[in-house]
Design a protein around this motif. Structure first.
Motif, mmCIF file in Angstrom:
data_model
loop_
_atom_site.group_PDB
_atom_site.id
_atom_site.type_symbol
_atom_site.label_atom_id
_atom_site.label_comp_id
_atom_site.label_asym_id
_atom_site.label_seq_id
_atom_site.Cartn_x
_atom_site.Cartn_y
_atom_site.Cartn_z
ATOM 1 N N ASN A 71 -1.855 -33.489 17.850
ATOM 2 C CA ASN A 71 -2.814 -34.077 16.773
ATOM 3 C C ASN A 71 -2.895 -33.627 15.605
ATOM 4 O O ASN A 71 -3.797 -33.581 14.884
ATOM 5 C CB ASN A 71 -4.081 -34.396 17.338
ATOM 6 N N LYS A 72 -1.930 -33.106 15.111
ATOM 7 C CA LYS A 72 -1.842 -32.412 13.743
ATOM 8 C C LYS A 72 -1.280 -33.316 12.603
ATOM 9 O O LYS A 72 -0.394 -34.031 12.853
ATOM 10 C CB LYS A 72 -0.756 -31.081 13.595
ATOM 11 N N ILE A 73 -2.007 -32.924 11.396
ATOM 12 C CA ILE A 73 -1.538 -33.541 10.200
ATOM 13 C C ILE A 73 -1.356 -32.899 9.072
ATOM 14 O O ILE A 73 -2.175 -32.044 8.877
ATOM 15 C CB ILE A 73 -2.678 -34.815 9.699
ATOM 16 N N ARG A 74 -0.198 -32.931 8.612
ATOM 17 C CA ARG A 74 0.254 -32.220 7.432
ATOM 18 C C ARG A 74 1.176 -32.546 6.413
ATOM 19 O O ARG A 74 1.749 -33.521 6.715
ATOM 20 C CB ARG A 74 0.943 -30.693 7.837
ATOM 21 N N ILE A 75 0.823 -32.213 5.339
ATOM 22 C CA ILE A 75 1.755 -32.788 4.136
ATOM 23 C C ILE A 75 3.155 -31.928 4.102
ATOM 24 O O ILE A 75 3.167 -30.728 4.195
ATOM 25 C CB ILE A 75 1.058 -32.482 2.651
#
Length: 340
Positions: free
Chosen positions: A72-76
């Motif tokens: 569930n990671k969100i990164r630019i």
């Protein structure tokens, strides 16, 4: 990683059907699959990949292993003056991702607000609503092979996206788990509202297009969806149950002779898409009940669990609707929901 036996999938399907899986495992990383495959008993069973179960209708218990991605990671991962590229874990709730991007004032996902399910399921189904589809923003899909744990990346053009389908729903169903996707979004000053869906356009008609923000679009989409589709937390459903059928020009003219009021959308290839909801409603199914299953009073395209319905009961209702539409219009309705 925790292996659970005789596991109820009640909370993992939005129809609220209480069936069981022989085993259930949540996958977070590549090594989890490798570990599972060392278990001779588990490796000998069929494996099934699920997300939130928002596009599934379970009709029987599953004698196998149910896998769900929880990464569930969100990164630019990249940005320039106009665009943002996000890497998003397959276990993230889709609506949470949409709201996250809207709060950042990024364009791209706002038309897809309030669609239930996970990010991992989005490219499988090529989810779409109100003039937008997942394929419009997805640039890459990162997968894990559930047989050997190997990683494989697909560029957009390699995903074979179509109307509510993809290579992951066809050739690679239950073989590749979507672990991450990459989406390209537009920054506020370099994007604009997608108003191709008429009710959205009408709802925001008091504003100039350049005045409309992602948040305004998001709020209108949420409002429209709440009016049209029952909340699956309150009444079990999977949203649109059937795909909108497409007919050739010759047959459309035949239909037009008998039903001059038939709504339609002419496609670029000369075929015609007809709203399945209109076909179902014209067959007088809207709001009707079949045992503990029924057709929503809000939208004829939505099958609902009225309380205690089994998957078999809902599947039987779907078949009755198909038969009536086929008898009246000579059109076969293809389920959008996967019946298991």
């Amino acid at each position: 990683m925790h292996i659970q036996a005789n596991y109820s999938l009640l909370k993992h399907n939005t129809f609220h059907v209480n069936i069981r899986s022989q085993y259930y495992v949540e996958i977070n990383k590549q090594s989890d699959i490798l570990t599972l495959r060392t278990d001779v008993k588990l490796a000998s069973l069929p494996w099934r990949i699920v997300g939130h179960g928002s596009n599934l209708l379970y009709t029987q218990n599953f004698n196998g292993v149910t896998l769900r991605c929880t990464f569930n990671k969100i990164r630019i991962v990249k940005e320039d003056n106009e665009n943002i590229w996000l890497s998003v874990g397959g276990g993230v709730k889709w609506h949470d991702l949409v709201e996250y991007t809207v709060n950042k004032n990024w364009w791209g996902l706002e038309n897809l607000a309030l669609i239930p399910g996970t990010v991992g399921a989005a490219p499988v189904q090529n989810i779409g609503a109100y003039g937008a589809e997942a394929q419009d923003v997805i640039t890459r899909v990162q997968t894990l092979n559930v047989f050997d744990g190997t990683h494989k990346e697909f560029r957009n053009a390699e995903c074979n996206f179509g109307y509510r389908t993809s290579i992951f729903k066809q050739e690679y169903i239950n073989r590749l788990m979507v672990h991450r996707i990459t989406v390209r979004l537009r920054k506020l000053a370099h994007g604009q509202a997608n108003l191709s869906y008429e009710p959205l356009r009408n709802a925001l008609s008091d504003y100039k297009k350049e005045e409309i923000t992602p948040r305004m679009m998001f709020d209108q989409v949420v409002s429209i969806r709440k009016q049209r589709i029952p909340d699956p937390d309150m009444q079990g459903n999977a949203g649109s149950f059937f795909k909108n059928p497409v007919v050739d020009a010759e047959y459309f003219q035949t239909l037009l002779t008998d039903y001059p009021e038939i709504p339609h959308h002419k496609m670029l290839d000369g075929t015609y898409k007809i709203p399945a909801a209109w076909l179902i409603e014209t067959c007088d199914w809207k709001g009707k009940r079949y045992g503990s299953a029924g057709i929503s009073e809000q939208h004829a395209l939505v099958l609902v669990n009225l309380g205690g319905a089994t998957g078999a009961e809902l599947a039987e209702l779907a078949q009755l609707v198909q038969e009536d539409v086929n008898h009246k219009f000579g059109i076969h309705l293809e389920p959008e929901v996967i019946i298991l």
